[in-house]
Design a protein around this motif. Structure first.
Motif, short mmCIF file in Angstrom:
data_model
loop_
_atom_site.label_atom_id
_atom_site.label_comp_id
_atom_site.label_asym_id
_atom_site.label_seq_id
_atom_site.Cartn_x
_atom_site.Cartn_y
_atom_site.Cartn_z
N ALA A 33 0.83 -1.21 0.00
CA ALA A 33 0.00 0.00 0.00
C ALA A 33 0.86 1.26 0.00
O ALA A 33 0.53 2.26 -0.66
CB ALA A 33 -0.93 -0.02 1.21
N MET A 34 1.97 1.21 0.73
CA MET A 34 2.86 2.38 0.79
C MET A 34 3.42 2.72 -0.58
O MET A 34 3.39 3.87 -1.02
CB MET A 34 4.00 2.11 1.78
CG MET A 34 5.02 3.23 1.89
SD MET A 34 6.37 2.81 3.02
CE MET A 34 7.28 1.60 2.03
N TRP A 35 3.94 1.70 -1.29
CA TRP A 35 4.54 1.97 -2.59
C TRP A 35 3.50 2.28 -3.66
O TRP A 35 3.81 2.96 -4.66
CB TRP A 35 5.42 0.79 -3.03
CG TRP A 35 6.67 0.72 -2.21
CD1 TRP A 35 6.99 -0.19 -1.26
CD2 TRP A 35 7.78 1.63 -2.24
NE1 TRP A 35 8.21 0.09 -0.69
CE2 TRP A 35 8.72 1.20 -1.29
CE3 TRP A 35 8.05 2.78 -2.99
CZ2 TRP A 35 9.91 1.87 -1.07
CZ3 TRP A 35 9.25 3.44 -2.77
CH2 TRP A 35 10.16 2.99 -1.82
N PHE A 235 8.39 15.04 -2.59
CA PHE A 235 8.43 13.75 -1.91
C PHE A 235 7.16 13.52 -1.10
O PHE A 235 6.68 12.39 -0.97
CB PHE A 235 9.67 13.64 -1.03
CG PHE A 235 10.87 13.15 -1.78
CD1 PHE A 235 11.21 11.81 -1.78
CD2 PHE A 235 11.65 14.03 -2.51
CE1 PHE A 235 12.31 11.35 -2.49
CE2 PHE A 235 12.75 13.58 -3.23
CZ PHE A 235 13.08 12.23 -3.23
N LYS A 236 6.58 14.57 -0.57
CA LYS A 236 5.34 14.45 0.21
C LYS A 236 4.17 13.97 -0.65
O LYS A 236 3.22 13.39 -0.13
CB LYS A 236 4.98 15.78 0.86
CG LYS A 236 5.85 16.15 2.05
CD LYS A 236 5.53 17.54 2.58
CE LYS A 236 4.15 17.62 3.20
NZ LYS A 236 3.92 18.92 3.86
N THR A 237 4.23 14.21 -1.94
CA THR A 237 3.12 13.82 -2.82
C THR A 237 3.44 12.63 -3.72
O THR A 237 2.52 12.00 -4.24
CB THR A 237 2.70 15.01 -3.71
OG1 THR A 237 3.85 15.47 -4.45
CG2 THR A 237 2.16 16.14 -2.87
N ALA A 244 3.80 7.95 3.91
CA ALA A 244 3.41 7.15 5.07
C ALA A 244 3.76 7.85 6.37
O ALA A 244 2.98 7.82 7.34
CB ALA A 244 4.07 5.77 5.00
N VAL A 245 4.93 8.48 6.44
CA VAL A 245 5.33 9.18 7.66
C VAL A 245 4.40 10.37 7.92
O VAL A 245 3.94 10.58 9.05
CB VAL A 245 6.80 9.63 7.57
CG1 VAL A 245 7.16 10.52 8.76
CG2 VAL A 245 7.72 8.42 7.53
N ARG A 248 1.13 9.33 9.26
CA ARG A 248 1.18 8.91 10.67
C ARG A 248 1.08 10.11 11.61
O ARG A 248 0.51 10.01 12.71
CB ARG A 248 2.47 8.14 10.93
CG ARG A 248 2.60 7.60 12.34
CD ARG A 248 3.82 6.69 12.46
NE ARG A 248 3.87 6.07 13.76
CZ ARG A 248 4.56 6.55 14.80
NH1 ARG A 248 5.27 7.67 14.65
NH2 ARG A 248 4.56 5.93 15.96
N ILE A 249 1.62 11.26 11.23
CA ILE A 249 1.65 12.42 12.12
C ILE A 249 0.64 13.49 11.70
O ILE A 249 0.67 14.62 12.20
CB ILE A 249 3.06 13.04 12.18
CG1 ILE A 249 3.49 13.57 10.81
CG2 ILE A 249 4.07 12.02 12.71
CD1 ILE A 249 4.82 14.32 10.83
N ALA A 250 -0.28 13.14 10.82
CA ALA A 250 -1.19 14.13 10.24
C ALA A 250 -2.02 14.87 11.28
O ALA A 250 -2.39 16.04 11.06
CB ALA A 250 -2.12 13.45 9.23
N ASP A 251 -2.31 14.23 12.40
CA ASP A 251 -3.14 14.85 13.43
C ASP A 251 -2.34 15.69 14.43
O ASP A 251 -2.90 16.17 15.42
CB ASP A 251 -3.94 13.78 14.19
CG ASP A 251 -4.95 13.08 13.31
OD1 ASP A 251 -5.42 13.71 12.33
OD2 ASP A 251 -5.26 11.89 13.57
N ASP A 252 -1.04 15.84 14.17
CA ASP A 252 -0.18 16.62 15.07
C ASP A 252 0.49 17.73 14.28
O ASP A 252 1.58 17.54 13.73
CB ASP A 252 0.86 15.70 15.72
CG ASP A 252 1.63 16.38 16.83
OD1 ASP A 252 1.78 17.62 16.79
OD2 ASP A 252 2.11 15.68 17.75
#
Length: 291
Positions: A33-35, A235-237, A244-245, A248-252
């Motif tokens: 799923a990540m790739w 890289f974020k898109t 994935a990283v 994981r931190i989207a709510d912070d």
């Protein structure tokens, strides 16, 4: 922890390979799923496509060679190998990447086989290939010893293995180091991907099963995406591990802001956005011959 669970650990009479466990199947589903997230085929085409021909040249692919590209993605090594006349199988855990590869192969006028496969449990016979390649691919298999064993197993005696991996010290290796505090911990028994860019680590993985080992550190230059922030946002898109990283931190928001700043600074330190300064990514190129 080894790649083989003992009978006492599994409750069975015979050892169980990591790839046969529910935990590993769940891990591989996450990797797939990540790739498949983002747009790795576009990243590979725009930034690192030139690495594939370098690896193919280094392993001396000849017309008629049976070639396996492990963790092939969209084929930046598999397609050049086919252009050299190899009979190529492009394998990857994430078959979602194959559509772009098939289009690229058609544009190049070559045919090859695309096969879904786990690098740690390749669905191919022993000694099936003359050349086994992986271009910044197998390095992301979590259990390094098991993946290395498979590379050797499917390559015939006197066949060639070629590996191209990001180094720990280079930009991509340092990007993973920068993301580590924000990423999920590695599962027990897994090893960091950039270790494949350490010559000693690769030599230990392959051991005395190979000969004629060569290892050379090289760099690939980047002349697109002019600013550090542009590289970070690209890289974020586009890049699954980075996506994935951030997921994981989207709510912070504080962590997102900190990682944004850290990745932009990393790109800046490596030369992105500095006119006249080379922005280069280091990789390790390894070739070997199976005994």
């Amino acid at each position: 922890m080894t790649d083989i669970a003992t009978p006492a650990e599994t409750g069975t009479a015979q050892p169980v390979r990591v790839t046969d466990t529910d935990a590993d199947r769940a891990l591989k589903a996450k990797h797939r799923a990540m790739w498949a997230s983002g747009d790795y085929p576009t990243l590979a085409s725009e930034l690192i496509w030139s690495l594939g021909p370098i690896l193919v040249d280094a392993t001396g692919v000849h017309p008629g060679d049976r070639v396996l590209d492990v963790a092939a993605g969209s084929g930046n090594a598999a397609i050049p190998a086919a252009l050299r006349g190899g009979a190529v199988v492009a394998s990857d855990l994430a078959p979602e990447l194959f559509e772009a590869g098939r289009r690229r192969a058609t544009e190049a006028g070559v045919e090859l086989e695309w096969r879904e496969a786990d690098a740690e449990a390749l669905p191919f016979a022993d000694d099936a290939f003359d050349v086994t390649l992986s271009c910044v691919g197998v390095m992301f298999a979590p259990h390094h010893r098991q993946a290395a064993d498979e590379l050797v197993r499917v390559t015939r005696s006197h066949g060639r293995i070629g590996l191209l991996s990001w180094t720990p010290e280079g930009f991509i290796g340092q990007m993973f180091k920068t993301m580590k505090p924000y990423a999920a911990p590695l599962p027990e028994g897994a090893q960091p991907a950039p270790l494949w860019g350490d010559e000693q680590h690769v030599r230990e993985l392959l051991g005395d099963r190979v000969t004629d080992v060569t290892a050379e550190r090289r760099t690939i230059g980047m002349d697109v995406l002019a600013t550090p922030e542009a590289f970070r946002d690209y890289f974020k898109t586009h890049y699954g591990p980075t996506i994935a990283v951030y997921h994981r931190i989207a709510d912070d928001p504080a962590q997102v802001e900190a990682l944004d700043a850290a990745l932009a600074e990393l790109a800046r330190q490596h030369g992105a956005g500095h006119p006249g300064t080379a922005f280069e990514w280091e990789y390790l190129l390894v070739t070997a011959r199976v005994r």
